[in-house]
Design an enzyme around this catalytic site. Structure first.
Site, PDB file in Angstrom:
ATOM      1  N   ASP A  38       6.336  18.745   9.200  1.00  0.00           N
ATOM      2  CA  ASP A  38       7.573  18.400   9.912  1.00  0.00           C
ATOM      3  C   ASP A  38       8.225  19.619  10.570  1.00  0.00           C
ATOM      4  O   ASP A  38       9.405  19.608  10.882  1.00  0.00           O
ATOM      5  CB  ASP A  38       8.555  17.713   8.955  1.00  0.00           C
ATOM      6  CG  ASP A  38       8.867  18.591   7.754  1.00  0.00           C
ATOM      7  OD1 ASP A  38       8.260  19.685   7.639  1.00  0.00           O
ATOM      8  OD2 ASP A  38       9.703  18.186   6.933  1.00  0.00           O
ATOM      9  N   HIS A 241      -8.538  39.649  25.443  1.00  0.00           N
ATOM     10  CA  HIS A 241      -7.446  38.866  24.867  1.00  0.00           C
ATOM     11  C   HIS A 241      -7.366  39.064  23.356  1.00  0.00           C
ATOM     12  O   HIS A 241      -7.192  38.114  22.594  1.00  0.00           O
ATOM     13  CB  HIS A 241      -7.603  37.379  25.216  1.00  0.00           C
ATOM     14  CG  HIS A 241      -7.419  37.101  26.674  1.00  0.00           C
ATOM     15  ND1 HIS A 241      -7.897  35.980  27.300  1.00  0.00           N
ATOM     16  CD2 HIS A 241      -6.805  37.812  27.648  1.00  0.00           C
ATOM     17  CE1 HIS A 241      -7.587  36.022  28.593  1.00  0.00           C
ATOM     18  NE2 HIS A 241      -6.935  37.133  28.821  1.00  0.00           N
ATOM     19  N   ASP A 258      -0.536  45.260  25.705  1.00  0.00           N
ATOM     20  CA  ASP A 258      -0.173  44.344  26.792  1.00  0.00           C
ATOM     21  C   ASP A 258       0.895  43.420  26.214  1.00  0.00           C
ATOM     22  O   ASP A 258       0.576  42.532  25.415  1.00  0.00           O
ATOM     23  CB  ASP A 258      -1.416  43.574  27.240  1.00  0.00           C
ATOM     24  CG  ASP A 258      -1.155  42.682  28.449  1.00  0.00           C
ATOM     25  OD1 ASP A 258       0.017  42.396  28.747  1.00  0.00           O
ATOM     26  OD2 ASP A 258      -2.147  42.263  29.076  1.00  0.00           O
ATOM     27  N   ASP A 269       5.302  41.284  32.166  1.00  0.00           N
ATOM     28  CA  ASP A 269       3.898  41.400  31.742  1.00  0.00           C
ATOM     29  C   ASP A 269       3.469  42.843  32.001  1.00  0.00           C
ATOM     30  O   ASP A 269       3.124  43.184  33.128  1.00  0.00           O
ATOM     31  CB  ASP A 269       3.071  40.401  32.567  1.00  0.00           C
ATOM     32  CG  ASP A 269       1.596  40.403  32.187  1.00  0.00           C
ATOM     33  OD1 ASP A 269       1.226  41.057  31.203  1.00  0.00           O
ATOM     34  OD2 ASP A 269       0.817  39.732  32.906  1.00  0.00           O
ATOM     35  N   HIS A 348     -12.101  41.782  35.212  1.00  0.00           N
ATOM     36  CA  HIS A 348     -11.037  40.849  35.620  1.00  0.00           C
ATOM     37  C   HIS A 348     -10.474  41.274  36.970  1.00  0.00           C
ATOM     38  O   HIS A 348     -10.817  42.324  37.493  1.00  0.00           O
ATOM     39  CB  HIS A 348      -9.934  40.757  34.553  1.00  0.00           C
ATOM     40  CG  HIS A 348      -9.234  42.043  34.213  1.00  0.00           C
ATOM     41  ND1 HIS A 348      -8.263  42.591  34.997  1.00  0.00           N
ATOM     42  CD2 HIS A 348      -9.382  42.895  33.162  1.00  0.00           C
ATOM     43  CE1 HIS A 348      -7.815  43.700  34.440  1.00  0.00           C
ATOM     44  NE2 HIS A 348      -8.492  43.930  33.319  1.00  0.00           N
ATOM     45  N   HIS A 352      -1.968  38.752  39.449  1.00  0.00           N
ATOM     46  CA  HIS A 352      -1.637  37.314  39.409  1.00  0.00           C
ATOM     47  C   HIS A 352      -0.154  37.185  39.690  1.00  0.00           C
ATOM     48  O   HIS A 352       0.616  38.140  39.514  1.00  0.00           O
ATOM     49  CB  HIS A 352      -2.018  36.680  38.053  1.00  0.00           C
ATOM     50  CG  HIS A 352      -1.412  37.365  36.855  1.00  0.00           C
ATOM     51  ND1 HIS A 352      -0.108  37.174  36.479  1.00  0.00           N
ATOM     52  CD2 HIS A 352      -1.929  38.242  35.954  1.00  0.00           C
ATOM     53  CE1 HIS A 352       0.139  37.885  35.385  1.00  0.00           C
ATOM     54  NE2 HIS A 352      -0.936  38.573  35.048  1.00  0.00           N
ATOM     55  N   HIS A 359       1.388  33.666  34.133  1.00  0.00           N
ATOM     56  CA  HIS A 359       0.452  33.436  35.241  1.00  0.00           C
ATOM     57  C   HIS A 359       1.117  32.356  36.086  1.00  0.00           C
ATOM     58  O   HIS A 359       0.916  31.169  35.872  1.00  0.00           O
ATOM     59  CB  HIS A 359      -0.923  32.994  34.740  1.00  0.00           C
ATOM     60  CG  HIS A 359      -1.591  34.046  33.905  1.00  0.00           C
ATOM     61  ND1 HIS A 359      -2.597  33.779  33.013  1.00  0.00           N
ATOM     62  CD2 HIS A 359      -1.404  35.392  33.828  1.00  0.00           C
ATOM     63  CE1 HIS A 359      -2.986  34.901  32.426  1.00  0.00           C
ATOM     64  NE2 HIS A 359      -2.264  35.890  32.901  1.00  0.00           N
ATOM     65  N   GLU A 382      -2.750  45.328  37.761  1.00  0.00           N
ATOM     66  CA  GLU A 382      -3.249  45.668  36.436  1.00  0.00           C
ATOM     67  C   GLU A 382      -4.741  46.005  36.388  1.00  0.00           C
ATOM     68  O   GLU A 382      -5.517  45.331  35.721  1.00  0.00           O
ATOM     69  CB  GLU A 382      -2.948  44.532  35.465  1.00  0.00           C
ATOM     70  CG  GLU A 382      -3.333  43.119  35.950  1.00  0.00           C
ATOM     71  CD  GLU A 382      -3.062  42.057  34.881  1.00  0.00           C
ATOM     72  OE1 GLU A 382      -3.538  42.221  33.738  1.00  0.00           O
ATOM     73  OE2 GLU A 382      -2.374  41.066  35.200  1.00  0.00           O
ATOM     74  N   TYR A 386     -13.140  49.188  30.847  1.00  0.00           N
ATOM     75  CA  TYR A 386     -13.469  48.846  29.465  1.00  0.00           C
ATOM     76  C   TYR A 386     -14.899  49.281  29.195  1.00  0.00           C
ATOM     77  O   TYR A 386     -15.836  48.671  29.718  1.00  0.00           O
ATOM     78  CB  TYR A 386     -13.291  47.339  29.232  1.00  0.00           C
ATOM     79  CG  TYR A 386     -11.957  46.853  29.756  1.00  0.00           C
ATOM     80  CD1 TYR A 386     -10.809  46.943  28.975  1.00  0.00           C
ATOM     81  CD2 TYR A 386     -11.828  46.364  31.073  1.00  0.00           C
ATOM     82  CE1 TYR A 386      -9.567  46.537  29.482  1.00  0.00           C
ATOM     83  CE2 TYR A 386     -10.603  45.969  31.580  1.00  0.00           C
ATOM     84  CZ  TYR A 386      -9.479  46.060  30.777  1.00  0.00           C
ATOM     85  OH  TYR A 386      -8.254  45.670  31.288  1.00  0.00           O
ATOM     86  N   ARG A 403      -5.983  49.816  30.311  1.00  0.00           N
ATOM     87  CA  ARG A 403      -5.411  48.991  31.380  1.00  0.00           C
ATOM     88  C   ARG A 403      -3.996  49.507  31.629  1.00  0.00           C
ATOM     89  O   ARG A 403      -3.312  49.906  30.673  1.00  0.00           O
ATOM     90  CB  ARG A 403      -5.386  47.500  30.997  1.00  0.00           C
ATOM     91  CG  ARG A 403      -4.769  46.609  32.074  1.00  0.00           C
ATOM     92  CD  ARG A 403      -5.077  45.106  31.908  1.00  0.00           C
ATOM     93  NE  ARG A 403      -4.521  44.508  30.722  1.00  0.00           N
ATOM     94  CZ  ARG A 403      -5.216  44.194  29.628  1.00  0.00           C
ATOM     95  NH1 ARG A 403      -6.515  44.426  29.562  1.00  0.00           N
ATOM     96  NH2 ARG A 403      -4.627  43.647  28.572  1.00  0.00           N
ATOM     97  N   GLU A 405      -0.622  48.113  33.644  1.00  0.00           N
ATOM     98  CA  GLU A 405      -0.124  46.908  34.316  1.00  0.00           C
ATOM     99  C   GLU A 405       1.366  47.010  34.600  1.00  0.00           C
ATOM    100  O   GLU A 405       2.159  47.266  33.691  1.00  0.00           O
ATOM    101  CB  GLU A 405      -0.386  45.665  33.433  1.00  0.00           C
ATOM    102  CG  GLU A 405       0.209  44.387  34.002  1.00  0.00           C
ATOM    103  CD  GLU A 405      -0.170  43.142  33.208  1.00  0.00           C
ATOM    104  OE1 GLU A 405      -0.406  43.251  31.994  1.00  0.00           O
ATOM    105  OE2 GLU A 405      -0.241  42.064  33.836  1.00  0.00           O
TER     106      GLU A 405
HETATM  107  N1  GLY Z   1      -1.031  39.376  29.591  1.00  0.00           N
HETATM  108  C1  GLY Z   1      -1.788  38.530  30.394  1.00  0.00           C
HETATM  109  C2  GLY Z   1      -2.197  39.177  31.637  1.00  0.00           C
HETATM  110  O1  GLY Z   1      -2.070  40.366  31.776  1.00  0.00           O
HETATM  111  O2  GLY Z   1      -2.600  38.532  32.549  1.00  0.00           O
HETATM  112 MN    MN Z   2      -1.040  40.219  33.682  1.00  0.00          MN
HETATM  113 MN    MN Z   3      -0.676  41.555  30.718  1.00  0.00          MN
END
Ligand code: GLY
Ligand code: MN
Ligand code: MN
Length: 435
Positions: A38, A241, A258, A269, A348, A352, A359, A382, A386, A403, A405
């Site tokens: 619940d 991720h 991140d 982000d 990647h 975005h 996103h 970003e 890697y 990374r 970003e």
């Molecule tokens: N944290 C998700 C991205 O960087 O797209």
């Molecule tokens: Mn991002």
């Molecule tokens: Mn991110």
């Protein structure tokens, strides 16, 4: 809360519906979801519903009637003295109508009975099918209730438009109210990244650093992180991720974080990568400077009139040349970009959209071409690198993931880096970590 921006957006949607022949839009908020037995997951309004109303309660739906006598209606929970003792305040239809500025508001319990009359003799239904099965079923039931009255002279809408498609185009260009909230969300997340840099030390656990973010986000009035924070030390940084966040921080390794917050519905982000010890080693600095150069080139490519893909292409040119120089790849820059061999180390894309959703809504391609950047759009930049351990990779670079970003607003004459307060150069990071 300033509710005028929400009202203006409803009017703009009504104008667009009218220009396309009118009809009735139905935009429900999100459902509540059980976490276990619940206990519910924290409620988060649907982004489209929030964009148009600012109304925070679950069990609510917005109805817009376009045409000669446009109408905005909200259906929401009724006041309930008993439930308010247990679960807190509810506006109820009368106060919701008055405060949020709808033409009318009704109890949500009356929605299914009222919807057929709202749809009858309207040219079109504006609704997004396929996202919530329960709502889809209610809409279909109402449509069939109107169709059942054809012999009484009533007509059901003969056209259905995807209302989210119209809203996606609106949401792509942020208004002043949204830009202020995105700026604040980025500032809060940047201060949390500074806090994390100061808190990092060998022997602590990744979750202890995650806790610094949660503390700073909440302390500054955020409702939640915008997405599960990634706090990835050493080789974990090569898992894009990674969210376990349960490993100890080892001296001599890097930490990739991140993490962004949600402030009044809007996301930040931000990713920063820095040494657990507070000092970059030579090979770490070599890779870091490369990613930073790529990110700088990509940010510079953000300007009105540029293609959405321009920052990605700018980042790739720098990254791939650097991979050649550092002996990660063999070949020519353009050949390696063409063959996508770089994807082994950079798998990647660079950007975005960013907004109510991390996103965010909005098309990336329009009329067979990448979307052209315009003032008011917000996107992340970003790039990363890697490098997993492998025989054909220089040992000094094994298990390093980096990374960087930032959140960037397209302005009339270029760009504004909303997340600029998060330290980024090696000198800035090492200075912050010394404090
Ligand atoms: N944290 C998700 C991205 O960087 O797209
Ligand atoms: Mn991002
Ligand atoms: Mn991110």
């Amino acid at each position: 809360m300033d509710l005028l921006p929400f009202r203006n957006r409803r009017q703009r949607l009504l104008d667009r519906m009218t220009a396309s022949g009118g009809g009735v839009a139905v935009i429900p908020t999100a459902a509540e979801h059980i976490r276990n037995r619940d206990t519910h997951f924290p409620f988060r309004a649907d982004s489209y519903f929030h964009y148009l109303t600012g109304f925070p309660e679950p069990e609510a739906v917005l109805v817009l009637v376009a045409g000669n006598t446009p109408q905005t209606l909200l259906f929401c929970r009724e006041k309930d003295a008993q439930k308010e003792i247990w679960d807190g305040f509810r506006y109820g239809p009368a106060a919701a109508r008055e405060i949020f500025g709808f033409d009318a508001a009704h109890p949500i319990a009356e929605f299914d009975a009222k919807l057929p009359d709202l749809l009858a003799d309207q040219p079109a239904l504006w609704y997004s099918l396929g996202f919530e099965a329960d709502w889809d079923a209610r809409i279909v039931k109402a449509m069939n209730a109107v169709r059942a009255q054809t012999r009484a002279g009533k007509r059901a809408p003969s056209v259905t438009h995807d209302v989210r498609a119209v809203l996606d185009a609106m949401r792509l260009i942020k208004d002043e109210h949204e830009i202020a909230l995105l700026r604040r969300a980025a500032q809060i997340a940047a201060s949390a990244h500074r806090r994390a840099m100061r808190a990092t030390a060998p022997g602590k656990y990744e979750y202890e650093i995650e806790a610094e973010f949660l503390h700073e986000f909440r302390r500054q009035g955020c409702q939640a992180p915008a997405y599960p924070p990634i706090v990835a030390s050493g080789a974990n940084a090569c898992i894009l991720h990674y969210v376990a966040n349960d490993q100890p921080l080892e001296d001599g390794r890097l930490l990739l974080i991140d993490a962004g917050c949600e402030f009044a519905g809007y996301a930040s982000d931000i990713t920063r990568t820095f040494p657990v010890s507070g000092r970059f080693t030579g090979p770490q600095a070599d890779l870091y400077e490369l990613v930073l150069d790529a990110q700088t080139a990509a940010i510079t490519a953000v300007e009105p009139g540029a293609s959405f893909l321009a920052p990605h292409e700018a980042a790739l040119r720098v990254l791939v040349q650097g991979m050649i120089d550092l002996k990660l790849l063999v070949g020519s820059r353009d050949g390696l970009i063409e063959s996508e061999a770089y994807k082994r180390f950079y798998m990647h894309r660079t950007s975005h959209w960013l907004g109510l959703d991390v996103h965010d809504a909005g098309e990336y391609r329009q009329n067979d071409a990448w979307t052209t950047l315009q003032a008011g759009m917000t996107l992340t930049v970003e790039p990363g690198l890697y490098v997993r351990a492998a025989d054909d990779v220089p040992a000094a670079f094994h298990d390093i993931g980096i990374r960087i970003e930032d959140d960037v607003l397209v302005t009339t004459n270029g760009r504004e880096v909303l997340s600029r307060d998060a330290p980024k150069t090696i000198a800035e990071i090492e200075a912050e970590m010394k404090r």
